[in-house]
Design an enzyme around this catalytic site. Structure first.
Site, PDB file in Angstrom:
ATOM      1  N   ARG A   1     125.726  32.905  52.192  1.00  0.00           N
ATOM      2  CA  ARG A   1     125.467  32.383  50.769  1.00  0.00           C
ATOM      3  C   ARG A   1     125.656  31.212  50.793  1.00  0.00           C
ATOM      4  O   ARG A   1     125.212  30.789  49.411  1.00  0.00           O
ATOM      5  CB  ARG A   1     126.289  33.793  49.881  1.00  0.00           C
ATOM      6  CG  ARG A   1     126.454  33.678  48.721  1.00  0.00           C
ATOM      7  CD  ARG A   1     126.437  34.970  48.020  1.00  0.00           C
ATOM      8  NE  ARG A   1     127.273  36.138  47.999  1.00  0.00           N
ATOM      9  CZ  ARG A   1     128.453  36.243  48.386  1.00  0.00           C
ATOM     10  NH1 ARG A   1     129.101  34.888  48.553  1.00  0.00           N
ATOM     11  NH2 ARG A   1     129.362  37.037  49.059  1.00  0.00           N
TER      12      ARG A   1
ATOM     13  N   TYR B   1     106.753  25.174  30.699  1.00  0.00           N
ATOM     14  CA  TYR B   1     106.686  26.433  31.918  1.00  0.00           C
ATOM     15  C   TYR B   1     106.753  27.573  31.382  1.00  0.00           C
ATOM     16  O   TYR B   1     108.427  28.145  30.356  1.00  0.00           O
ATOM     17  CB  TYR B   1     107.378  25.907  33.035  1.00  0.00           C
ATOM     18  CG  TYR B   1     106.734  27.119  33.783  1.00  0.00           C
ATOM     19  CD1 TYR B   1     105.941  27.515  34.369  1.00  0.00           C
ATOM     20  CD2 TYR B   1     108.316  28.185  34.797  1.00  0.00           C
ATOM     21  CE1 TYR B   1     105.335  28.163  36.104  1.00  0.00           C
ATOM     22  CE2 TYR B   1     107.759  28.844  35.318  1.00  0.00           C
ATOM     23  CZ  TYR B   1     106.562  29.430  35.505  1.00  0.00           C
ATOM     24  OH  TYR B   1     106.206  30.049  36.873  1.00  0.00           O
TER      25      TYR B   1
ATOM     26  N   ASP C   1     113.253  18.827  34.078  1.00  0.00           N
ATOM     27  CA  ASP C   1     112.503  19.498  35.444  1.00  0.00           C
ATOM     28  C   ASP C   1     111.633  18.545  35.624  1.00  0.00           C
ATOM     29  O   ASP C   1     109.936  18.007  34.944  1.00  0.00           O
ATOM     30  CB  ASP C   1     111.305  20.465  34.337  1.00  0.00           C
ATOM     31  CG  ASP C   1     111.154  21.820  35.552  1.00  0.00           C
ATOM     32  OD1 ASP C   1     110.528  21.285  36.433  1.00  0.00           O
ATOM     33  OD2 ASP C   1     110.500  23.125  34.896  1.00  0.00           O
TER      34      ASP C   1
ATOM     35  N   LYS D   1     106.592  23.987  43.553  1.00  0.00           N
ATOM     36  CA  LYS D   1     104.973  23.573  43.755  1.00  0.00           C
ATOM     37  C   LYS D   1     105.309  21.746  44.782  1.00  0.00           C
ATOM     38  O   LYS D   1     105.040  21.935  46.430  1.00  0.00           O
ATOM     39  CB  LYS D   1     105.305  22.847  42.829  1.00  0.00           C
ATOM     40  CG  LYS D   1     105.764  24.194  41.954  1.00  0.00           C
ATOM     41  CD  LYS D   1     105.117  25.241  41.405  1.00  0.00           C
ATOM     42  CE  LYS D   1     105.404  26.453  40.997  1.00  0.00           C
ATOM     43  NZ  LYS D   1     105.712  26.021  39.857  1.00  0.00           N
TER      44      LYS D   1
HETATM   45  C1  LIG Z   1     106.954  26.524  38.659  1.00  0.00           C
HETATM   46  C2  LIG Z   1     107.350  26.662  37.735  1.00  0.00           C
HETATM   47  C3  LIG Z   1     109.088  26.591  37.514  1.00  0.00           C
HETATM   48  C4  LIG Z   1     109.901  27.897  38.362  1.00  0.00           C
HETATM   49  O1  LIG Z   1     109.979  27.808  39.481  1.00  0.00           O
HETATM   50  P1  LIG Z   1     109.581  29.090  40.457  1.00  0.00           P
HETATM   51  O2  LIG Z   1     109.740  28.243  42.079  1.00  0.00           O
HETATM   52  O3  LIG Z   1     108.115  29.661  39.889  1.00  0.00           O
HETATM   53  O4  LIG Z   1     110.010  30.126  40.028  1.00  0.00           O
HETATM   54  C5  LIG Z   1     110.062  25.674  36.617  1.00  0.00           C
HETATM   55  N1  LIG Z   1     109.106  24.810  36.399  1.00  0.00           N
HETATM   56  C6  LIG Z   1     108.114  24.320  36.649  1.00  0.00           C
HETATM   57  C7  LIG Z   1     107.082  23.344  35.555  1.00  0.00           C
HETATM   58  C8  LIG Z   1     107.137  25.137  37.441  1.00  0.00           C
HETATM   59  O5  LIG Z   1     105.812  24.971  37.750  1.00  0.00           O
END
Ligand SMILES: *Cc1c(COP(=O)(O)O)cnc(C)c1O
Length: 396
Positions: free
Chosen positions: A61, A113, A185, A210
């Protein structure tokens, strides 16, 4: 070709370029077998020679060798001293926000998001943290929004799904002038296109699900920072709460980062071709793409990004939700699905899918129309993508 931003720090102090680091950083051939790929360490614990004496890992973990290599690789790509991998992007955002205490205040970009918005409003706000969602296109707006309680500025750029561009360096200047940390982000850009730490940010968040993962086969997240206090906080979160990614997921991510630069170049080229096609089509009212010179954030994007990304949004000329939904069902190469950044092209309806958790009035207030269609342009043949959209538009 897009105008080439000169400020992009392609080479790190170690002298290696981005592509070389993408392939190699954080990894050395396995000393016992010579395996060139980091193995998937499917083990929950690690044998100790004496109590407390181990080879760097105690319990999976807390850390795992496959995860550690991924963390080193991602840190290198963002030019960060530290990387901490999480089970998802949201788990990473949650770990960042858990450093805040009741009474603390966060300012976030309003075009966000949907899951980040939900996490802030429905999980952290009830715990006593307050949030202001603001259009930070003008850095003065940030200065005015900062209070004595403000601890963090949360920036998404390019934003999801309106593809607004925020000036990271200008916002970091304002925030730091008031003693406030900045998190970016960077999911929509990937470290290949944009490196927020070099622009002054304190933290970078990725949903590695992504572009970094890139193959729509794994969910993950990562936070990168050069701040030792933040790193200590994030590692403690993993240990105390446990939102850690499994070793196979980490292996898949490590495999993916090796081709990140190649995929991003094709995503960007294809997105440009698709955006140009949509802009010239009479059934399209508005095509949104930061690479267009008349996009309000174009100059900032050209300065802080290597290229303009693989995302394109559009509103049809009739601005009707029904027609937009028909378009999304009429494409054959573009698959109707949430998510983005994979090799395959996707089409989605933010108002009912990724951003459905944002109340309709808040959504519209942030400038997100219900008729907006979002495209994640994949790496297929651009002619096939354009043909697919052309046929779908003709069928409306
Ligand atoms: C998808 C996404 C997230 C969240 O990520 P997960 O891996 O789905 O938890 C956060 N910020 C952006 C810009 C995203 O496209």
């Amino acid at each position: 070709m897009p105008s080439s931003p000169s400020a992009h720090p392609d080479r790190q102090p170690d002298g290696l370029g981005f592509a070389t680091r993408a392939v190699h950083a954080g990894q050395t051939p396995d000393p016992s077998t010579g395996a060139i790929m980091t193995p998937v360490y499917l083990t929950s614990t690690f044998v100790q020679s004496a109590p407390g004496e181990h080879q760097g890992h105690e319990y999976a973990r807390v850390s795992n060798p496959t995860r550690s290599d991924l963390e080193a690789n991602l840190a290198s790509l963002e030019g960060a001293a530290h990387g901490v991998a999480f089970a998802s992007g949201l788990a990473g955002i949650d770990a960042v926000l858990r450093r805040l205490r009741p009474g603390d205040h966060v300012i976030a970009t309003s075009d966000l998001y949907g899951g980040t918005y939900r996490l802030m409003r429905q999980i952290h706000e009830p715990m006593g943290v307050s949030f202001t969602f603001a259009d930070l296109s003008d850095p003065d707006a940030l200065d005015q929004a900062i209070t004595d309680e403000t601890r963090l500025v949360w920036i998404e750029t390019p934003t999801n799904p309106l593809l607004r561009i925020y000036d990271i360096a200008a916002l970091a200047d304002v925030a730091h002038g008031r003693g406030v940390d900045v998190a970016v982000d960077n999911t929509f850009a990937s470290p290949y296109l944009q490196q927020p730490l070099a622009l002054g940010a304190d933290l970078v968040l990725h949903s590695t699900t992504k572009y970094i993962g890139g193959h729509s086969d794994v969910v993950g997240g990562a936070v990168l920072t050069s701040d030792d206090g933040w790193e200590e906080h994030l590692r403690f979160q993993i240990k105390a709460i446990g939102a850690a990614p499994g070793p196979l997921d980490c292996f898949l991510m490590l495999r993916s980062t090796k081709t990140l630069h190649l995929r991003m170049e094709r995503h960007c080229a294809n997105a440009r071709a698709v955006a140009d096609f949509l802009r010239g089509h009479d059934k399209v009212g508005r095509a949104i793409y930061p690479g267009f010179e008349d996009h309000p954030g174009h100059d900032t994007a050209a300065r802080q990004m290597r290229d303009f990304g693989g995302m394109v949004s559009l509103v049809l000329a009739d601005d009707a939700v029904e027609t937009a939904v028909r378009l999304m069902q009429a494409t054959r190469v573009f698959a109707l699905a949430e998510s983005l950044g994979g090799v395959e092209s996707l089409v989605s309806h933010p108002a009912s899918m990724t951003h459905g958790s944002i109340p309709a009035d808040v959504r519209r207030g942030a400038g997100l129309p219900d008729s907006l269609v979002r495209l994640s342009v994949g790496v297929e043949d651009p002619a096939d993508l354009i043909e697919d959209l052309d046929r779908a538009l003709a069928s409306l």
